[in-house]
Design a protein around this motif. Structure first.
Motif, mmCIF file in Angstrom:
data_model
loop_
_atom_site.group_PDB
_atom_site.id
_atom_site.type_symbol
_atom_site.label_atom_id
_atom_site.label_comp_id
_atom_site.label_asym_id
_atom_site.label_seq_id
_atom_site.Cartn_x
_atom_site.Cartn_y
_atom_site.Cartn_z
ATOM 1 N N TRP A 1 -7.197 14.296 3.757
ATOM 2 C CA TRP A 1 -7.468 15.650 4.253
ATOM 3 C C TRP A 1 -7.653 16.650 3.127
ATOM 4 O O TRP A 1 -8.382 17.638 3.282
ATOM 5 C CB TRP A 1 -6.403 16.091 5.265
ATOM 6 N N PRO B 1 0.009 8.481 13.510
ATOM 7 C CA PRO B 1 0.043 9.860 13.008
ATOM 8 C C PRO B 1 -1.242 10.612 13.344
ATOM 9 O O PRO B 1 -2.323 10.021 13.411
ATOM 10 C CB PRO B 1 0.139 9.689 11.476
ATOM 11 N N GLY C 1 0.570 -0.774 6.861
ATOM 12 C CA GLY C 1 -0.265 0.423 7.037
ATOM 13 C C GLY C 1 -1.327 0.566 5.975
ATOM 14 O O GLY C 1 -1.776 1.681 5.710
ATOM 15 N N LYS D 1 -8.218 0.301 14.247
ATOM 16 C CA LYS D 1 -6.806 0.711 14.275
ATOM 17 C C LYS D 1 -6.287 0.574 15.714
ATOM 18 O O LYS D 1 -5.146 0.202 15.941
ATOM 19 C CB LYS D 1 -6.648 2.155 13.811
ATOM 20 N N THR E 1 2.040 3.374 -2.923
ATOM 21 C CA THR E 1 2.292 4.185 -4.116
ATOM 22 C C THR E 1 2.018 5.666 -3.879
ATOM 23 O O THR E 1 2.303 6.494 -4.730
ATOM 24 C CB THR E 1 1.451 3.691 -5.319
ATOM 25 N N LYS E 2 1.406 6.002 -2.737
ATOM 26 C CA LYS E 2 1.202 7.428 -2.438
ATOM 27 C C LYS E 2 1.178 7.642 -0.922
ATOM 28 O O LYS E 2 1.171 6.679 -0.147
ATOM 29 C CB LYS E 2 -0.082 7.948 -3.084
ATOM 30 N N CYS F 1 -1.354 -5.570 -6.162
ATOM 31 C CA CYS F 1 -1.901 -6.582 -5.259
ATOM 32 C C CYS F 1 -2.899 -5.884 -4.334
ATOM 33 O O CYS F 1 -2.605 -4.817 -3.794
ATOM 34 C CB CYS F 1 -0.774 -7.217 -4.446
ATOM 35 N N ASP F 2 -4.067 -6.495 -4.181
ATOM 36 C CA ASP F 2 -5.058 -5.989 -3.225
ATOM 37 C C ASP F 2 -4.928 -6.836 -1.958
ATOM 38 O O ASP F 2 -5.150 -8.053 -2.009
ATOM 39 C CB ASP F 2 -6.463 -6.132 -3.834
ATOM 40 N N VAL F 3 -4.569 -6.216 -0.850
ATOM 41 C CA VAL F 3 -4.345 -6.996 0.375
ATOM 42 C C VAL F 3 -5.621 -7.668 0.875
ATOM 43 O O VAL F 3 -5.563 -8.548 1.737
ATOM 44 C CB VAL F 3 -3.712 -6.148 1.504
ATOM 45 N N TYR G 1 -12.925 2.543 11.790
ATOM 46 C CA TYR G 1 -11.517 2.919 11.573
ATOM 47 C C TYR G 1 -10.824 3.202 12.902
ATOM 48 O O TYR G 1 -9.766 2.641 13.191
ATOM 49 C CB TYR G 1 -11.472 4.147 10.654
ATOM 50 N N GLY H 1 -0.816 3.173 12.902
ATOM 51 C CA GLY H 1 -2.114 3.410 13.538
ATOM 52 C C GLY H 1 -2.606 4.804 13.221
ATOM 53 O O GLY H 1 -2.374 5.328 12.120
ATOM 54 N N GLY I 1 0.824 -1.222 0.000
ATOM 55 C CA GLY I 1 0.000 0.000 0.000
ATOM 56 C C GLY I 1 0.843 1.250 0.000
ATOM 57 O O GLY I 1 0.648 2.140 0.832
ATOM 58 N N ARG J 1 -3.373 -1.407 -5.386
ATOM 59 C CA ARG J 1 -4.336 -2.184 -6.185
ATOM 60 C C ARG J 1 -4.246 -1.895 -7.669
ATOM 61 O O ARG J 1 -4.715 -2.682 -8.483
ATOM 62 C CB ARG J 1 -5.764 -1.866 -5.705
ATOM 63 N N ILE K 1 1.918 8.623 2.999
ATOM 64 C CA ILE K 1 2.965 8.388 4.001
ATOM 65 C C ILE K 1 3.866 7.229 3.585
ATOM 66 O O ILE K 1 5.101 7.329 3.642
ATOM 67 C CB ILE K 1 2.304 8.077 5.371
ATOM 68 N N ILE L 1 -2.638 14.320 8.505
ATOM 69 C CA ILE L 1 -1.527 14.525 7.576
ATOM 70 C C ILE L 1 -2.099 14.991 6.245
ATOM 71 O O ILE L 1 -2.995 14.335 5.686
ATOM 72 C CB ILE L 1 -0.736 13.199 7.364
HETATM 73 N N1 LIG Z 1 -3.439 10.734 5.971
HETATM 74 C C1 LIG Z 1 -3.665 10.912 7.270
HETATM 75 O O1 LIG Z 1 -4.048 12.000 7.727
HETATM 76 C C2 LIG Z 1 -3.442 9.779 8.237
HETATM 77 C C3 LIG Z 1 -3.560 10.032 9.612
HETATM 78 C C4 LIG Z 1 -3.391 9.006 10.523
HETATM 79 C C5 LIG Z 1 -3.078 7.746 10.067
HETATM 80 N N2 LIG Z 1 -2.958 7.509 8.723
HETATM 81 C C6 LIG Z 1 -2.639 6.144 8.301
HETATM 82 O O2 LIG Z 1 -1.464 6.146 7.506
HETATM 83 C C7 LIG Z 1 -1.539 5.079 6.545
HETATM 84 C C8 LIG Z 1 -1.317 5.634 5.148
HETATM 85 O O3 LIG Z 1 -2.335 6.572 4.872
HETATM 86 P P1 LIG Z 1 -2.157 7.731 3.766
HETATM 87 O O4 LIG Z 1 -3.254 8.707 4.049
HETATM 88 O O5 LIG Z 1 -0.763 8.195 3.752
HETATM 89 O O6 LIG Z 1 -2.376 7.013 2.348
HETATM 90 P P2 LIG Z 1 -3.704 6.423 1.663
HETATM 91 O O7 LIG Z 1 -4.445 7.512 0.984
HETATM 92 O O8 LIG Z 1 -4.444 5.592 2.676
HETATM 93 O O9 LIG Z 1 -3.100 5.468 0.494
HETATM 94 C C9 LIG Z 1 -2.016 4.635 0.736
HETATM 95 C C10 LIG Z 1 -1.802 3.595 -0.322
HETATM 96 O O10 LIG Z 1 -2.558 2.409 -0.045
HETATM 97 C C11 LIG Z 1 -2.948 1.793 -1.284
HETATM 98 N N3 LIG Z 1 -4.072 0.898 -0.983
HETATM 99 C C12 LIG Z 1 -5.302 1.232 -0.514
HETATM 100 N N4 LIG Z 1 -6.048 0.124 -0.332
HETATM 101 C C13 LIG Z 1 -5.277 -0.934 -0.703
HETATM 102 C C14 LIG Z 1 -5.483 -2.343 -0.744
HETATM 103 N N5 LIG Z 1 -6.661 -2.868 -0.368
HETATM 104 N N6 LIG Z 1 -4.473 -3.142 -1.150
HETATM 105 C C15 LIG Z 1 -3.283 -2.615 -1.533
HETATM 106 N N7 LIG Z 1 -3.026 -1.289 -1.521
HETATM 107 C C16 LIG Z 1 -4.019 -0.460 -1.112
HETATM 108 C C17 LIG Z 1 -3.256 3.001 -2.157
HETATM 109 O O11 LIG Z 1 -3.196 2.717 -3.563
HETATM 110 P P3 LIG Z 1 -4.471 2.203 -4.421
HETATM 111 O O12 LIG Z 1 -5.635 3.056 -4.035
HETATM 112 O O13 LIG Z 1 -4.029 2.380 -5.841
HETATM 113 O O14 LIG Z 1 -4.668 0.762 -4.072
HETATM 114 C C18 LIG Z 1 -2.097 3.939 -1.772
HETATM 115 O O15 LIG Z 1 -0.946 3.622 -2.508
HETATM 116 C C19 LIG Z 1 -2.919 4.430 6.745
HETATM 117 O O16 LIG Z 1 -2.784 3.340 7.619
HETATM 118 C C20 LIG Z 1 -3.721 5.522 7.427
HETATM 119 O O17 LIG Z 1 -4.785 5.023 8.219
HETATM 120 C C21 LIG Z 1 -3.126 8.488 7.799
#
Ligand SMILES: NC(=O)c1ccc[n+]([C@@H]2O[C@H](COP(=O)([O-])OP(=O)(O)OC[C@H]3O[C@@H](n4cnc5c(N)ncnc54)[C@H](OP(=O)(O)O)[C@@H]3O)[C@@H](O)[C@H]2O)c1
Length: 253
Positions: free
Chosen positions: A192, A182, A91, A156, A16-17, A63-65, A152, A138, A14, A39, A19, A185
């Motif tokens: 966000w 975090p 994550g 988490k 490609t974008k 790959c979709d987890v 969520y 988390g 997970g 995915r 964190i 973010i």
């Molecule tokens: N952003 C925040 O404010 C924040 C705050 C607290 C915690 N977090 C945590 O930090 C982590 C990363 O979050 P993020 O906001 O940086 O990124 P995100 O928007 O959640 O995306 C992260 C990546 O996960 C991939 N993904 C999503 N579902 C998937 C699946 N079923 N199988 C494989 N890949 C999958 C997405 O690509 P595809 O869609 O192409 O599959 C993308 O590359 C998460 O655990 C989130 O809960 C984030």
């Protein structure tokens, strides 16, 4: 500081974008070999192109987890390509949303089960390698009341319990397990940025309540994940590192 990551092998699903993409970039800069997925085949192909030519090698495929068999195959293929696994960063999330039964199942399968399946698959690899580091991602939404009650936040939180207890059971194998939580973010294409458009008042309220008056960046969280996953953090295990710029209000003893 040399983080001691040169030649280490990391699985970061997970990624490609957001964190975890920044985690991959920082690991590659440190000379680590890294396996990525998401995915979308197109997104993974683009990420592989953009990440090639760095100090470490990058492997990956779509790959979709959620797909247990394919996710376990991905872990096996990537471990074979890299010659083993020293670091696992879990994550992948289904994200927040309505408190519907559908969301509870989705968050359970994506956030919790994929993490557990990943840990069960990588622990034997790490035992073989003589040790390793697992870092779970988390959220501060598990640590204090945040928004509405939802899957969520609660699920988490369950990973903090799982990570702590796993750290106890694999410590003798020199495997460390930690969590990073975090706060909000902000990045283009992230949750966000979406909330800024769709729930502007909630976005502004969150910003107002932040003592630093801004949200964090993916780089700021990635650095902490990379540090905890590196040999430099050799005496840190079973902890939950809150990375929120002071957003949460509780005292953390
Ligand atoms: N952003 C925040 O404010 C924040 C705050 C607290 C915690 N977090 C945590 O930090 C982590 C990363 O979050 P993020 O906001 O940086 O990124 P995100 O928007 O959640 O995306 C992260 C990546 O996960 C991939 N993904 C999503 N579902 C998937 C699946 N079923 N199988 C494989 N890949 C999958 C997405 O690509 P595809 O869609 O192409 O599959 C993308 O590359 C998460 O655990 C989130 O809960 C984030």
């Amino acid at each position: 500081m040399d983080l001691g990551l040169t030649g280490k092998r990391a699985l970061v699903p997970g990624s490609t974008k957001g964190i975890l993409r920044h985690v991959v970039e920082q690991l590659v800069d440190e000379g680590c070999d890294v396996a990525i997925c998401s995915r979308s085949p197109e997104t993974v192909a683009r990420a592989l192109r953009e990440l090639s030519g760095g100090r470490g090698n990058v492997f990956g495929r779509a790959c979709d987890v959620l797909d247990k068999d394919d996710y376990e195959s991905w872990i096996g293929e990537m471990a074979e390509a890299m010659g083993g696994v020293d670091i696992f960063i879990a994550g992948v999330s289904a994200g927040g949303g309505d408190d519907s039964e559908k969301n509870w199942w989705k968050n359970f399968e994506v956030d919790v089960l994929s993490t557990v399946r990943g840990c069960e698959a990588v622990v034997p690899q790490m035992q073989q390698a003589g040790g390793g580091a697992i870092t779970l991602v988390g959220t501060t939404a598990s640590l204090e009341t945040f928004g509405t009650p939802q899957a969520y936040n609660a699920l988490k939180g369950s990973l903090l319990v799982y990570g702590k207890q796993l750290s106890q059971s694999v410590g003798r194998d020199k495997i460390r397990v930690n969590s990073v939580s975090p706060g909000p973010i902000y990045f283009e294409g992230g949750v966000w940025a979406m909330l800024k458009d769709t729930m502007a008042r909630w976005f502004e309220k969150t910003l107002r309540e932040h003592p630093q008056g801004r949200m964090g960046t993916p780089e700021e969280v990635a650095s902490c994940i990379v540090f905890l996953s590196s040999p430099v953090a050799s005496w840190v295990s079973g902890t939950n590192m809150v990375v929120d710029g002071g957003f949460t209000k509780r005292v953390q003893f």
